[in-house]
Design an enzyme around this catalytic site. Structure first.
Site, PDB file in Angstrom:
ATOM      1  N   CYS A  43       0.827  -1.209   0.000  1.00  0.00           N
ATOM      2  CA  CYS A  43       0.000   0.000   0.000  1.00  0.00           C
ATOM      3  C   CYS A  43       0.859   1.257   0.000  1.00  0.00           C
ATOM      4  O   CYS A  43       0.662   2.159  -0.815  1.00  0.00           O
ATOM      5  CB  CYS A  43      -0.934  -0.021   1.206  1.00  0.00           C
ATOM      6  SG  CYS A  43      -2.037   1.390   1.239  1.00  0.00           S
ATOM      7  N   CYS A  48      -1.647   1.706  -2.948  1.00  0.00           N
ATOM      8  CA  CYS A  48      -2.603   2.800  -2.734  1.00  0.00           C
ATOM      9  C   CYS A  48      -1.979   4.200  -2.729  1.00  0.00           C
ATOM     10  O   CYS A  48      -2.492   5.104  -3.381  1.00  0.00           O
ATOM     11  CB  CYS A  48      -3.332   2.648  -1.401  1.00  0.00           C
ATOM     12  SG  CYS A  48      -3.308   1.034  -0.637  1.00  0.00           S
ATOM     13  N   LYS A  51      -0.092   5.345  -5.987  1.00  0.00           N
ATOM     14  CA  LYS A  51      -1.142   5.350  -7.021  1.00  0.00           C
ATOM     15  C   LYS A  51      -2.028   6.585  -6.890  1.00  0.00           C
ATOM     16  O   LYS A  51      -2.264   7.298  -7.858  1.00  0.00           O
ATOM     17  CB  LYS A  51      -1.961   4.055  -6.885  1.00  0.00           C
ATOM     18  CG  LYS A  51      -3.035   3.825  -7.875  1.00  0.00           C
ATOM     19  CD  LYS A  51      -4.449   4.096  -7.455  1.00  0.00           C
ATOM     20  CE  LYS A  51      -4.931   3.839  -6.089  1.00  0.00           C
ATOM     21  NZ  LYS A  51      -5.728   2.661  -5.896  1.00  0.00           N
ATOM     22  N   TYR A 179      -9.539  -3.078 -11.245  1.00  0.00           N
ATOM     23  CA  TYR A 179      -9.441  -1.667 -10.841  1.00  0.00           C
ATOM     24  C   TYR A 179      -8.034  -1.108 -11.032  1.00  0.00           C
ATOM     25  O   TYR A 179      -7.861   0.069 -11.361  1.00  0.00           O
ATOM     26  CB  TYR A 179      -9.969  -1.472  -9.418  1.00  0.00           C
ATOM     27  CG  TYR A 179      -9.016  -1.814  -8.288  1.00  0.00           C
ATOM     28  CD1 TYR A 179      -8.245  -0.821  -7.682  1.00  0.00           C
ATOM     29  CD2 TYR A 179      -8.899  -3.111  -7.799  1.00  0.00           C
ATOM     30  CE1 TYR A 179      -7.392  -1.117  -6.627  1.00  0.00           C
ATOM     31  CE2 TYR A 179      -8.046  -3.421  -6.761  1.00  0.00           C
ATOM     32  CZ  TYR A 179      -7.290  -2.419  -6.179  1.00  0.00           C
ATOM     33  OH  TYR A 179      -6.438  -2.717  -5.138  1.00  0.00           O
ATOM     34  N   GLU A 183      -7.235   2.189 -13.215  1.00  0.00           N
ATOM     35  CA  GLU A 183      -6.616   3.361 -12.595  1.00  0.00           C
ATOM     36  C   GLU A 183      -5.349   3.793 -13.345  1.00  0.00           C
ATOM     37  O   GLU A 183      -5.153   4.990 -13.604  1.00  0.00           O
ATOM     38  CB  GLU A 183      -6.307   3.055 -11.128  1.00  0.00           C
ATOM     39  CG  GLU A 183      -7.584   2.950 -10.297  1.00  0.00           C
ATOM     40  CD  GLU A 183      -7.358   2.507  -8.859  1.00  0.00           C
ATOM     41  OE1 GLU A 183      -8.250   2.694  -8.034  1.00  0.00           O
ATOM     42  OE2 GLU A 183      -6.273   1.948  -8.555  1.00  0.00           O
ATOM     43  N   HIS A 437     -26.758  22.109   0.890  1.00  0.00           N
ATOM     44  CA  HIS A 437     -26.786  22.712  -0.442  1.00  0.00           C
ATOM     45  C   HIS A 437     -25.778  23.845  -0.571  1.00  0.00           C
ATOM     46  O   HIS A 437     -25.618  24.605   0.390  1.00  0.00           O
ATOM     47  CB  HIS A 437     -28.198  23.258  -0.692  1.00  0.00           C
ATOM     48  CG  HIS A 437     -28.391  23.812  -2.057  1.00  0.00           C
ATOM     49  ND1 HIS A 437     -28.460  23.006  -3.175  1.00  0.00           N
ATOM     50  CD2 HIS A 437     -28.499  25.096  -2.485  1.00  0.00           C
ATOM     51  CE1 HIS A 437     -28.620  23.772  -4.246  1.00  0.00           C
ATOM     52  NE2 HIS A 437     -28.642  25.037  -3.860  1.00  0.00           N
ATOM     53  N   GLU A 442     -25.740  16.024  -1.657  1.00  0.00           N
ATOM     54  CA  GLU A 442     -27.141  16.269  -1.263  1.00  0.00           C
ATOM     55  C   GLU A 442     -28.110  15.440  -2.107  1.00  0.00           C
ATOM     56  O   GLU A 442     -29.212  15.111  -1.673  1.00  0.00           O
ATOM     57  CB  GLU A 442     -27.494  17.754  -1.347  1.00  0.00           C
ATOM     58  CG  GLU A 442     -27.586  18.304  -2.750  1.00  0.00           C
ATOM     59  CD  GLU A 442     -27.976  19.789  -2.780  1.00  0.00           C
ATOM     60  OE1 GLU A 442     -29.009  20.145  -2.209  1.00  0.00           O
ATOM     61  OE2 GLU A 442     -27.229  20.590  -3.380  1.00  0.00           O
TER      62      GLU A 442
HETATM   63  P1  FAD Z   1       1.291  -6.088   1.889  1.00  0.00           P
HETATM   64  O1  FAD Z   1       0.993  -4.680   2.157  1.00  0.00           O
HETATM   65  O2  FAD Z   1       1.453  -6.527   0.491  1.00  0.00           O
HETATM   66  O3  FAD Z   1       2.614  -6.416   2.703  1.00  0.00           O
HETATM   67  C1  FAD Z   1       3.280  -7.629   2.587  1.00  0.00           C
HETATM   68  C2  FAD Z   1       4.756  -7.405   2.897  1.00  0.00           C
HETATM   69  O4  FAD Z   1       5.392  -8.664   3.107  1.00  0.00           O
HETATM   70  C3  FAD Z   1       5.512  -6.741   1.745  1.00  0.00           C
HETATM   71  O5  FAD Z   1       6.187  -5.606   2.232  1.00  0.00           O
HETATM   72  C4  FAD Z   1       6.490  -7.806   1.271  1.00  0.00           C
HETATM   73  O6  FAD Z   1       7.719  -7.263   0.814  1.00  0.00           O
HETATM   74  C5  FAD Z   1       6.685  -8.618   2.536  1.00  0.00           C
HETATM   75  N1  FAD Z   1       7.085 -10.002   2.322  1.00  0.00           N
HETATM   76  C6  FAD Z   1       6.533 -10.918   1.471  1.00  0.00           C
HETATM   77  N2  FAD Z   1       7.133 -12.112   1.633  1.00  0.00           N
HETATM   78  C7  FAD Z   1       8.063 -11.956   2.611  1.00  0.00           C
HETATM   79  C8  FAD Z   1       8.986 -12.845   3.249  1.00  0.00           C
HETATM   80  N3  FAD Z   1       9.042 -14.148   2.939  1.00  0.00           N
HETATM   81  N4  FAD Z   1       9.810 -12.355   4.205  1.00  0.00           N
HETATM   82  C9  FAD Z   1       9.758 -11.030   4.545  1.00  0.00           C
HETATM   83  N5  FAD Z   1       8.905 -10.162   3.990  1.00  0.00           N
HETATM   84  C10 FAD Z   1       8.056 -10.622   3.052  1.00  0.00           C
HETATM   85  N6  FAD Z   1      -5.987  -1.151  -1.294  1.00  0.00           N
HETATM   86  C11 FAD Z   1      -6.821  -0.188  -0.852  1.00  0.00           C
HETATM   87  O7  FAD Z   1      -7.445  -0.352   0.202  1.00  0.00           O
HETATM   88  N7  FAD Z   1      -6.997   0.969  -1.570  1.00  0.00           N
HETATM   89  C12 FAD Z   1      -6.326   1.211  -2.717  1.00  0.00           C
HETATM   90  O8  FAD Z   1      -6.494   2.263  -3.326  1.00  0.00           O
HETATM   91  C13 FAD Z   1      -5.425   0.231  -3.192  1.00  0.00           C
HETATM   92  N8  FAD Z   1      -4.701   0.435  -4.313  1.00  0.00           N
HETATM   93  C14 FAD Z   1      -3.797  -0.501  -4.721  1.00  0.00           C
HETATM   94  C15 FAD Z   1      -3.066  -0.248  -5.865  1.00  0.00           C
HETATM   95  C16 FAD Z   1      -2.134  -1.171  -6.309  1.00  0.00           C
HETATM   96  C17 FAD Z   1      -1.328  -0.874  -7.547  1.00  0.00           C
HETATM   97  C18 FAD Z   1      -1.961  -2.385  -5.589  1.00  0.00           C
HETATM   98  C19 FAD Z   1      -0.969  -3.406  -6.061  1.00  0.00           C
HETATM   99  C20 FAD Z   1      -2.687  -2.653  -4.450  1.00  0.00           C
HETATM  100  C21 FAD Z   1      -3.616  -1.710  -3.993  1.00  0.00           C
HETATM  101  N9  FAD Z   1      -4.396  -1.919  -2.864  1.00  0.00           N
HETATM  102  C22 FAD Z   1      -5.272  -0.962  -2.439  1.00  0.00           C
HETATM  103  C23 FAD Z   1      -4.317  -3.186  -2.116  1.00  0.00           C
HETATM  104  C24 FAD Z   1      -3.452  -3.030  -0.846  1.00  0.00           C
HETATM  105  O9  FAD Z   1      -2.181  -2.564  -1.216  1.00  0.00           O
HETATM  106  C25 FAD Z   1      -3.373  -4.357  -0.132  1.00  0.00           C
HETATM  107  O10 FAD Z   1      -4.663  -4.828   0.147  1.00  0.00           O
HETATM  108  C26 FAD Z   1      -2.600  -4.256   1.197  1.00  0.00           C
HETATM  109  O11 FAD Z   1      -1.316  -3.733   1.000  1.00  0.00           O
HETATM  110  C27 FAD Z   1      -2.517  -5.622   1.860  1.00  0.00           C
HETATM  111  O12 FAD Z   1      -1.747  -5.556   3.020  1.00  0.00           O
HETATM  112  P2  FAD Z   1      -0.985  -6.833   3.541  1.00  0.00           P
HETATM  113  O13 FAD Z   1      -0.450  -6.468   4.884  1.00  0.00           O
HETATM  114  O14 FAD Z   1      -1.837  -8.020   3.425  1.00  0.00           O
HETATM  115  O15 FAD Z   1       0.227  -7.069   2.520  1.00  0.00           O
END
Ligand code: FAD
Length: 456
Positions: A43, A48, A51, A179, A183, A437, A442
């Protein structure tokens, strides 16, 4: 660090993992969090946040047009891609620092290494060191899927790379209809790329309300994005000037960059989960129950890696609830009712609750209220922007079961409508609410006669 002991090791410092680690540590647990890339996760670093910054950059195009209508003289504006990339980088580096600082303040040990599960109580890091722990939280998120599997797909980039392209693409092909595809096509089209979208369905944004999908497709086309619907690429070839895409309908187009925005897959490959007893679904998601428990007693998972509702606020809530349950003695579960979502296209989409198609399947009688109008900002400039709103009302209970907005700031509006839906507001509650308004919102409380009523 060899054979250190923790109460909790979180793998992945993204939205869900950081929240879980911080809250668990604040409850008194000894916590470590491993991150293989940058703290903040998808994110903050490549989702997010950057983006939305790019979306905001792309919307200045309308602002310049509108300003002239309001009496301003604006000289021909010029856009500088490297300056935007650098400004974005500065901001996400700032946020990354805040995330790391908050972890440190809470007493969480940050291990900047890839981590894998050795067994239910042992985690191994990329540098070969191991740590023992009572509990493991998998919060590794997802990774882009490079699809379709066609010759030359390796010439395409994913959303991970698009943020930092060294050169602004004059011609861009976006593969995909979700999406993220929509975007990025909107952003690059508005910043000046000749932009194409190629995908399998007839319309983008499957799962969203059909009226919004149609309106967005029309608005993007009017804005200059060329849609190649029902014509996904069948091959990509390198040329001396870029990449040649052969589409399913026989068309060929040459572009500078091809973006494959064709979905994401849970990041569980090589994590050692199945050997440790945690079951995965066919596409690699960790299978968990409502309390984030996997089939291995000490292994839990939250966020995108479980592939349920892949949104940041959901991952954060899941991380918070996990930590409160395990280390704070609180018996909480995440409530997935009325999760709002937005598409940061231009115009934007904001949506909560059921689509019209879902509502008419679920309820015997559904009243559909809708309105369409021109936003005030576009009146003086004569820009063709439109706002569209739809409320879906269950005939039996009068409850509003879906709200869909297409227009400027639709996401902001729907965030607030979501509170009303969660409180089970009826259409009568909407009607009784005084209008503010002149605003766009509204209209949500002034729609009186249904456009149509479905009786199943
Ligand atoms: P992540 O945030 O993906 O974090 C996972 C982390 O784990 C990463 O930093 C990765 O490097 C690390 N990792 C993975 N494997 C390992 C390992 N073996 N050892 C150590 N570290 C590891 N959501 C919204 O709500 N609004 C939006 O507008 C939106 N826009 C988005 C736009 C794009 C282009 C993308 C790709 C996603 C978007 N999302 C949005 C989705 C949102 O980013 C995810 O839902 C959110 O980040 C999920 O969080 P998470 O903690 O599950 O995983």
């Amino acid at each position: 660090m060899s054979q250190r002991e923790f109460d909790l090791i979180v793998i992945g410092a993204g939205s869900g993992g950081v929240r879980a680690a911080r809250v668990a540590a604040n409850h008194g647990a000894r916590v470590a969090i491993a991150e293989e890339f940058r703290v903040g996760g998808t994110c903050v670093i490549r989702g997010c946040v950057p983006k939305k910054l790019y979306v905001l950059a792309s919307r200045f195009r309308d602002a310049f047009d509108d300003a002239a209508g309001f009496g301003w003289s604006v000289e021909a504006p010029r856009f500088d891609w490297p300056r935007l990339v650098a400004a974005k980088e500065k901001e996400i580096t700032r946020l990354e620092g805040i995330y790391a600082q908050n972890l440190e303040r809470a007493g969480v040990e940050l291990i900047r290494q890839r981590a894998v599960v050795e067994d239910g109580e042992t985690v191994r890091f990329a540098n070969g060191e191991m740590a023992r722990t009572k509990t493991i939280l998998i919060a590794t998120g997802g990774a882009p899927v490079m699809a379709p599997r066609i010759p030359g797909i390796e010439l395409a980039i994913s959303s991970n790379e698009i943020f930092d392209l060294p050169t602004f693409p004059k011609r861009l092909l976006v593969i995909g209809a979700g999406y993220i595809a929509v975007e990025f096509a909107g952003v690059f089209g508005r910043l000046g790329s000749e932009t194409h979208m190629a995908f399998r369905p007839e319309l983008p944004l499957r799962g969203f309300d059909l009226d919004l999908r149609k309106r967005l497709a029309a608005a993007m086309t009017e804005d200059g994005v060329t849609f190649h619907a029902a014509a996904p690429p069948i091959a990509l070839e390198k040329t001396c000037r870029g990449v040649l895409a052969r589409l399913g309908n026989g068309a060929e187009l040459e572009v500078d960059v091809v973006l494959a925005a064709t979905g994401r897959r849970p990041a569980t490959a090589g994590l050692g989960l199945e050997q440790a007893g945690a079951r995965l679904s066919g596409d690699g998601a960790v299978i968990v129950d409502a309390r984030a428990r996997s089939s291995a007693p000490s292994i839990y998972a939250v966020g995108d890696v479980t592939d349920r509702i892949n949104l940041t606020p959901v991952a954060i809530r899941e991380g918070q609830a996990f930590a409160d349950r395990l280390f704070g003695g609180r018996d909480v579960e995440v409530d997935y009712d009325s999760v709002p979502s937005a598409v940061f296209s231009t115009p934007e989409i904001g949506t909560v609750g059921l689509t019209e198609e879902e509502a008419t399947r679920r309820f015997a009688e559904v009243a559909v209220f809708e309105t369409a109008f021109r936003p005030m900002l576009a009146t003086l400039s004569g820009r063709g922007a439109r706002v569209y709103m739809k409320l879906l009302v269950d005939g039996a209970s009068d409850r509003v079961v879906g709200a869909h907005i297409f227009g400027p700031e639709a996401g902001e509006m729907v965030q607030l409508v979501a509170i009303a839906l969660r409180m089970r507001a009826t259409k009568a509650d909407f009607d009784a609410t005084m209008a503010l308004h002149p605003t766009m919102a509204e209209e949500l409380v002034t729609m009186r006669a249904p456009a149509r009523i479905f009786r199943g």
